[in-house]
Enzyme design. Structure first.
Site, PDB file in Angstrom:
ATOM      1  N   LYS A 100       7.741   0.312   1.203  1.00 30.07           N
ATOM      2  CA  LYS A 100       8.674   0.341   0.280  1.00 30.07           C
ATOM      3  C   LYS A 100       9.456   1.226  -0.667  1.00 30.07           C
ATOM      4  CE  LYS A 100       4.378   0.723  -2.757  1.00 30.07           C
ATOM      5  NZ  LYS A 100       4.038   1.445  -1.894  1.00 30.07           N
ATOM      6  N   SER A 101       9.034   2.058  -0.606  1.00 32.15           N
ATOM      7  CA  SER A 101      10.478   3.705  -1.319  1.00 32.15           C
ATOM      8  C   SER A 101      11.278   3.680  -0.477  1.00 32.15           C
ATOM      9  CB  SER A 101       9.307   5.119  -2.259  1.00 32.15           C
ATOM     10  OG  SER A 101       8.776   5.144  -3.146  1.00 32.15           O
ATOM     11  N   SER A 132       1.838  -1.724  -7.227  1.00 30.97           N
ATOM     12  CA  SER A 132       1.454  -2.757  -8.322  1.00 30.97           C
ATOM     13  C   SER A 132      -0.005  -3.630  -7.865  1.00 30.97           C
ATOM     14  CB  SER A 132       2.757  -3.336  -8.334  1.00 30.97           C
ATOM     15  OG  SER A 132       3.475  -3.949  -7.337  1.00 30.97           O
ATOM     16  N   SER A 187       3.840   2.315   2.505  1.00 27.73           N
ATOM     17  CA  SER A 187       3.590   1.100   3.301  1.00 27.73           C
ATOM     18  C   SER A 187       5.501   0.754   3.561  1.00 27.73           C
ATOM     19  CB  SER A 187       3.349  -0.179   2.669  1.00 27.73           C
ATOM     20  OG  SER A 187       3.933  -0.244   1.310  1.00 27.73           O
ATOM     21  N   LEU A 195       0.858  -1.292  -0.222  1.00 25.37           N
ATOM     22  CA  LEU A 195      -0.134   0.299   0.025  1.00 25.37           C
ATOM     23  C   LEU A 195       0.880   0.946  -0.227  1.00 25.37           C
ATOM     24  CD1 LEU A 195      -2.629  -1.000   2.702  1.00 25.37           C
ATOM     25  CD2 LEU A 195      -3.069  -1.265   0.262  1.00 25.37           C
ATOM     26  N   SER A 196       0.392   2.611  -0.421  1.00 21.65           N
ATOM     27  CA  SER A 196       1.107   3.519  -0.231  1.00 21.65           C
ATOM     28  C   SER A 196       1.531   4.177   1.302  1.00 21.65           C
ATOM     29  CB  SER A 196       0.131   4.784  -1.005  1.00 21.65           C
ATOM     30  OG  SER A 196       0.413   6.237  -0.255  1.00 21.65           O
TER      31      SER A 196
END
Length: 204
Positions: free
Chosen positions: A40-41, A108, A38, A35-36
């Site tokens: 990731k980046s 994704s 979460s 999710l945004s």
């Protein structure tokens, strides 16, 4: 979109294996999904830096960055999301052929799209990493203010609010970003790469 039948694939004089031997590590796609908000980046940036410091040849593809150029003609409809991931998959495949460890950070949201990218690549060239985090925690972080805008109706089709997210069926790595620090997450990934012999290819 028009396509042409009058095209030919041209083989390179340098193979993927030769590039891996020169780099002294295998090439692979490390695919962050979640999710945004979460993580990731954040984790992908730290991972790229850690691998770079170990003389590993990497490149990172970020979900926001590619929409400034390569995918700037795509929106967030299911069809455009699918095309977004398809393009990134093809770019990632080229980077794997170039001998790079390619780190991607994309929501994704659909399992089928992630599976299509996996199927583009050879065996063991796709590592799916799920940044597991509750919607409540992601929303409390909300680094870009997107959840609030989605709640206010300013953003349509926002993953987790008014569009679905399909958790990975069987990811290679799960990171609990509510519990694990960035350092712990990076170490977990690098340990996986070492155990599975991604970081030790002897030159011929």
């Amino acid at each position: 979109m028009a396509t042409s039948n009058h095209i030919t694939w041209h083989e390179s004089a340098v193979t993927k294996v030769e590039r891996q031997q020169r780099n002294q590590h295998r090439s692979v796609v490390i695919w962050f999904t979640g999710l945004s908000g979460s993580g990731k980046s954040t984790i992908s940036v730290a991972l790229e830096k850690a691998l770079y410091q170990q003389q590993v040849h990497t490149y990172r593809l970020d979900g926001d960055n590619v929409r400034h150029g390569l995918n700037n003609n795509l929106g967030f409809s299911p069809e455009d999301r699918k095309e977004n991931i398809r393009r990134i998959g093809e770019v990632s495949k080229l980077m794997v052929d170039a001998g790079l460890i390619t780190i991607t950070a994309f929501i994704s949201p659909y399992q089928a799209d992630r599976d299509e990218v996996r199927n583009l690549l050879d065996d063991k060239e796709f590592i799916e990493i799920y940044t597991s985090c509750s919607i409540e925690t992601c929303e409390s972080r909300d680094p870009k203010g997107l959840y609030q805008k989605a709640r206010n109706g300013e953003i349509k089709g926002f993953t987790g609010i008014n569009a679905p997210y399909e958790e990975p069926n069987n990811p290679e790595i799960i990171i609990d970003t509510e519990q694990d620090s960035i350092e712990t997450a990076v170490n977990q990934i690098i340990d996986y790469l070492k155990v599975h012999d991604y970081l030790d290819v002897k030159p011929v």
